[in-house]
Motif scaffolding. Structure first.
Motif, PDB file in Angstrom:
ATOM      1  N   UNK A 197      -4.580 -10.343 -13.280  1.00 15.22           N
ATOM      2  CA  UNK A 197      -3.731 -11.501 -13.561  1.00 15.22           C
ATOM      3  C   UNK A 197      -2.700 -11.758 -12.474  1.00 15.22           C
ATOM      4  N   UNK A 198      -2.477 -10.786 -11.594  1.00 15.23           N
ATOM      5  CA  UNK A 198      -1.396 -10.911 -10.623  1.00 15.23           C
ATOM      6  C   UNK A 198      -1.650 -11.966  -9.565  1.00 15.23           C
ATOM      7  N   UNK A 199      -2.913 -12.185  -9.214  1.00 18.16           N
ATOM      8  CA  UNK A 199      -3.225 -13.157  -8.163  1.00 18.16           C
ATOM      9  C   UNK A 199      -2.799 -14.561  -8.560  1.00 18.16           C
ATOM     10  N   UNK A 200      -2.760 -14.826  -9.878  1.00 14.67           N
ATOM     11  CA  UNK A 200      -2.433 -16.176 -10.341  1.00 14.67           C
ATOM     12  C   UNK A 200      -0.936 -16.375 -10.590  1.00 14.67           C
ATOM     13  N   UNK A 201      -0.147 -15.324 -10.423  1.00 12.36           N
ATOM     14  CA  UNK A 201       1.278 -15.449 -10.708  1.00 12.36           C
ATOM     15  C   UNK A 201       1.985 -16.293  -9.645  1.00 12.36           C
ATOM     16  N   UNK A 202       2.971 -17.069 -10.099  1.00 12.96           N
ATOM     17  CA  UNK A 202       3.753 -17.874  -9.163  1.00 12.96           C
ATOM     18  C   UNK A 202       4.505 -16.953  -8.219  1.00 12.96           C
ATOM     19  N   UNK A 203       4.636 -17.381  -6.972  1.00 14.40           N
ATOM     20  CA  UNK A 203       5.331 -16.548  -6.003  1.00 14.40           C
ATOM     21  C   UNK A 203       4.625 -15.233  -5.808  1.00 14.40           C
ATOM     22  N   UNK A 204       3.324 -15.298  -5.528  1.00 15.76           N
ATOM     23  CA  UNK A 204       2.481 -14.106  -5.458  1.00 15.76           C
ATOM     24  C   UNK A 204       3.025 -13.003  -4.574  1.00 15.76           C
ATOM     25  N   UNK A 205       2.614 -11.791  -4.903  1.00 21.01           N
ATOM     26  CA  UNK A 205       3.087 -10.619  -4.177  1.00 21.01           C
ATOM     27  C   UNK A 205       2.027 -10.114  -3.220  1.00 21.01           C
ATOM     28  N   UNK A 206       2.456  -9.274  -2.278  1.00 14.88           N
ATOM     29  CA  UNK A 206       1.517  -8.589  -1.409  1.00 14.88           C
ATOM     30  C   UNK A 206       0.794  -7.514  -2.228  1.00 14.88           C
ATOM     31  N   UNK A 207      -0.499  -7.400  -2.047  1.00 12.79           N
ATOM     32  CA  UNK A 207      -1.265  -6.339  -2.703  1.00 12.79           C
ATOM     33  C   UNK A 207      -1.244  -5.119  -1.786  1.00 12.79           C
ATOM     34  N   UNK A 208      -0.671  -4.034  -2.249  1.00 17.36           N
ATOM     35  CA  UNK A 208      -0.570  -2.831  -1.440  1.00 17.36           C
ATOM     36  C   UNK A 208       0.853  -2.312  -1.411  1.00 17.36           C
ATOM     37  N   UNK A 209       1.070  -1.312  -0.597  1.00 17.68           N
ATOM     38  CA  UNK A 209       2.371  -0.648  -0.550  1.00 17.68           C
ATOM     39  C   UNK A 209       3.277  -1.254   0.523  1.00 17.68           C
ATOM     40  N   UNK A 210       4.537  -1.310   0.197  1.00 23.42           N
ATOM     41  CA  UNK A 210       5.545  -1.619   1.203  1.00 23.42           C
ATOM     42  C   UNK A 210       5.666  -0.407   2.113  1.00 23.42           C
ATOM     43  N   UNK A 211       5.640  -0.618   3.426  1.00 15.11           N
ATOM     44  CA  UNK A 211       5.725   0.522   4.341  1.00 15.11           C
ATOM     45  C   UNK A 211       6.612   0.187   5.537  1.00 15.11           C
ATOM     46  N   UNK A 212       6.841   1.200   6.360  1.00 16.91           N
ATOM     47  CA  UNK A 212       7.718   1.027   7.511  1.00 16.91           C
ATOM     48  C   UNK A 212       7.153   0.056   8.535  1.00 16.91           C
ATOM     49  N   UNK A 213       5.832   0.026   8.684  1.00 19.52           N
ATOM     50  CA  UNK A 213       5.239  -0.888   9.662  1.00 19.52           C
ATOM     51  C   UNK A 213       5.592  -2.333   9.313  1.00 19.52           C
ATOM     52  N   UNK A 214       5.481  -2.681   8.023  1.00 18.86           N
ATOM     53  CA  UNK A 214       5.829  -4.047   7.595  1.00 18.86           C
ATOM     54  C   UNK A 214       7.317  -4.298   7.806  1.00 18.86           C
ATOM     55  N   UNK A 215       8.145  -3.315   7.451  1.00 15.49           N
ATOM     56  CA  UNK A 215       9.587  -3.482   7.543  1.00 15.49           C
ATOM     57  C   UNK A 215      10.031  -3.651   8.995  1.00 15.49           C
ATOM     58  N   UNK A 216       9.446  -2.880   9.905  1.00 17.87           N
ATOM     59  CA  UNK A 216       9.802  -2.997  11.314  1.00 17.87           C
ATOM     60  C   UNK A 216       9.454  -4.382  11.856  1.00 17.87           C
ATOM     61  N   UNK A 217       8.380  -4.963  11.333  1.00 20.72           N
ATOM     62  CA  UNK A 217       7.929  -6.266  11.819  1.00 20.72           C
ATOM     63  C   UNK A 217       8.717  -7.421  11.196  1.00 20.72           C
ATOM     64  N   UNK A 218       9.282  -7.213   9.988  1.00 20.46           N
ATOM     65  CA  UNK A 218       9.879  -8.329   9.258  1.00 20.46           C
ATOM     66  C   UNK A 218      11.390  -8.222   9.050  1.00 20.46           C
ATOM     67  N   UNK A 219      12.030  -7.217   9.623  1.00 19.68           N
ATOM     68  CA  UNK A 219      13.486  -7.129   9.466  1.00 19.68           C
ATOM     69  C   UNK A 219      14.139  -6.802  10.802  1.00 19.68           C
ATOM     70  N   UNK A 220      15.374  -7.274  11.013  1.00 22.19           N
ATOM     71  CA  UNK A 220      16.066  -7.091  12.305  1.00 22.19           C
ATOM     72  C   UNK A 220      16.731  -5.719  12.394  1.00 22.19           C
ATOM     73  N   UNK A 221      15.960  -4.700  12.742  1.00 23.96           N
ATOM     74  CA  UNK A 221      16.466  -3.330  12.709  1.00 23.96           C
ATOM     75  C   UNK A 221      17.623  -3.089  13.674  1.00 23.96           C
ATOM     76  N   UNK A 222      17.713  -3.872  14.709  1.00 26.79           N
ATOM     77  CA  UNK A 222      18.774  -3.649  15.690  1.00 26.79           C
ATOM     78  C   UNK A 222      20.143  -4.068  15.175  1.00 26.79           C
TER      79      UNK A 222
END
Length: 437
Positions: A197-222
């Motif tokens: 049912x999750x694929x049909x939810x509004x504002x869908x989520x990423x399927x899988x785990x949040x990890x450091x690789x994603x965070x390094x790419x999507x947040x301003x670590x500096x």
């Protein structure tokens, strides 16, 4: 879900109350399959001071057959001046969480201490913010997000949350409503175990785990400040990862939620970084001579905290007791239910109180104490039955991110027997010297 708006009274901001204050449960509603929110209103009808987003409450409930039990729960809403909201995950073995879920209904009375805690949203930060949560660790982040959404747009905010799936996802729609129309707020949700049912939810989520690789790419670590809250495995992944990525520890702010039994699992077992707070592994593994010994810092901490040997007593800036271990009950005679919320005066003989409080407040103001580096302070202590005993103690100052002293912990030992023996020995020596002329 309804979201309380942040309002300020027109009268001067009230100081937080001292000791226990009686609250009535005004309303409750489910946030997910396992998390329920409880709206608390002061029973006396008085106004509430404005807490800082991220702070928690100490809650005391009377459970039939189990007496009064005390727990800490994060305030999950920005300040309203009228009510406080806590959002509690049902823990399989949680006596208080299960009682709240099963028996707390509108009209239920609980006792509450004033908001406290140093895991708080900065008042004037101009740096980007990353609010990173796993499971019920979302609760302080929602309080922070509500406060941010009521401010003019400013530095970028990333609200990243990990959970199992849509059924366990608390505050999803509420977070979307807060972020709507805000160019400075970005939401990211990760489902580690999505269902059909999750694929049909509004504002869908990423399927899988949040990890450091994603965070390094999507947040301003500096430049960003990172606020991290969740189960221990989640904390280990991201606090360690952020530090290894070069984020200074001064920009990594943490809060851990969890049960003692969960802190005693072997970290070698596979863990889910998105599961609800309190499900993380805590033990580290060491071996010597082929013998595997699983003894980590949490095991040592729990052993000391639960020990009936020495007393461990924690107090806040005002000298109100917030933690009281079995050793304190053994030495002074007060149960935890009797001691928590009371002034340290209950264990200080009256003639010594003025001098004690002069030193206490000076230590809080200066942030320094000579009794935390091995020097022992020897003073009289007061027991519940009125007996005076001799005690020795050291203290550890508890400081927030700003360096301000938020409270202190004392390690106390009853040395009455040794004191009496030394007193008797000195008397004997004096008598011998007198006899010899």
């Amino acid at each position: 879900m309804p979201g309380e708006t942040e309002t300020r009274a027109t009268t001067p901001e009230q100081a937080a109350w001292t000791g226990w204050r009686s609250f009535v449960l005004d309303a409750r509603h489910d946030e997910s399959a396992i998390i329920t929110s409880f709206i608390l209103r002061p029973r006396d009808g008085g106004a509430l001071p404005a807490h800082r987003p991220g702070q928690h409450l100490t809650l005391q409930v009377a459970i039939p057959g189990q007496g009064s039990l005390t727990r800490n729960y994060t305030i999950s809403a920005a300040a309203t001046g009228e009510t406080l909201r806590i959002s509690v995950k049902r823990e399989p073995s949680g006596r208080v969480s299960n009682w709240l879920h099963d028996h707390a209904t509108p009209g239920t009375i609980v006792n509450v201490m004033a908001p406290s805690g140093a895991f708080v949203l900065p008042d004037d930060s101009t740096r980007p913010l990353v609010l990173l949560s796993g499971g019920v660790g979302v609760t302080p982040m929602v309080s922070m997000l509500e406060a941010i959404a009521r401010r003019p747009a400013g530095a970028a905010v990333l609200f990243a949350h990990a959970t199992h799936n849509g059924r366990t996802h608390a505050f999803g729609a509420h977070a979307q409503a807060l972020a709507a129309g805000r160019s400075d707020i970005t939401l990211a949700t990760f489902y580690s175990r999505p269902d059909e049912t999750d694929a049909a939810r509004a504002g869908g989520a990423h399927a899988g785990r949040l990890d450091m690789a994603w965070l390094e790419h999507h947040s301003p670590m500096a430049e960003a400040d990172y606020f991290v809250c969740g189960p221990l495995s989640f904390m280990r992944t991201f606090v360690t990862g952020l530090a290894q990525a070069g984020v200074p520890m001064g920009r990594i702010h943490t809060e851990f939620f969890g049960d003692v039994e969960d802190l005693m699992e072997d970290e070698r077992a596979p863990r889910d970084q998105g599961e609800s707070a309190g499900r993380g592994a805590a033990r580290t593994t060491a071996s010597s001579g082929g013998v595997g010994a699983i003894i980590g810092r949490p095991d040592i901490a729990d052993g000391l905290l639960d020990s009936a040997s020495d007393a461990l007593v924690a107090s806040d800036r005002d000298g109100l007791i917030v933690f009281w271990n079995p050793g304190a009950e053994r030495i002074f005679g007060f149960s935890a239910e009797e001691a928590v919320g009371q002034s340290l005066d209950i264990i200080i003989p009256e003639p010594f109180r003025a001098r004690h409080w002069d030193g206490y407040h000076q230590t809080v103001a200066s942030g320094e104490s000579r009794y935390g580096a091995g020097d022992l302070l020897a003073v009289p202590g007061l027991c519940k039955d009125g007996r005076k005993i001799s005690i020795e103690f050291t203290i550890v100052l508890l400081k927030g991110a700003s360096g301000r002293v938020e409270g202190m912990v004392s390690s106390v030992r009853d040395v009455s027997r040794r004191f009496d023996e030394m007193k008797a020995l000195r008397k004997q020596v004096a008598e011998m010297q007198q006899a010899r002329g």
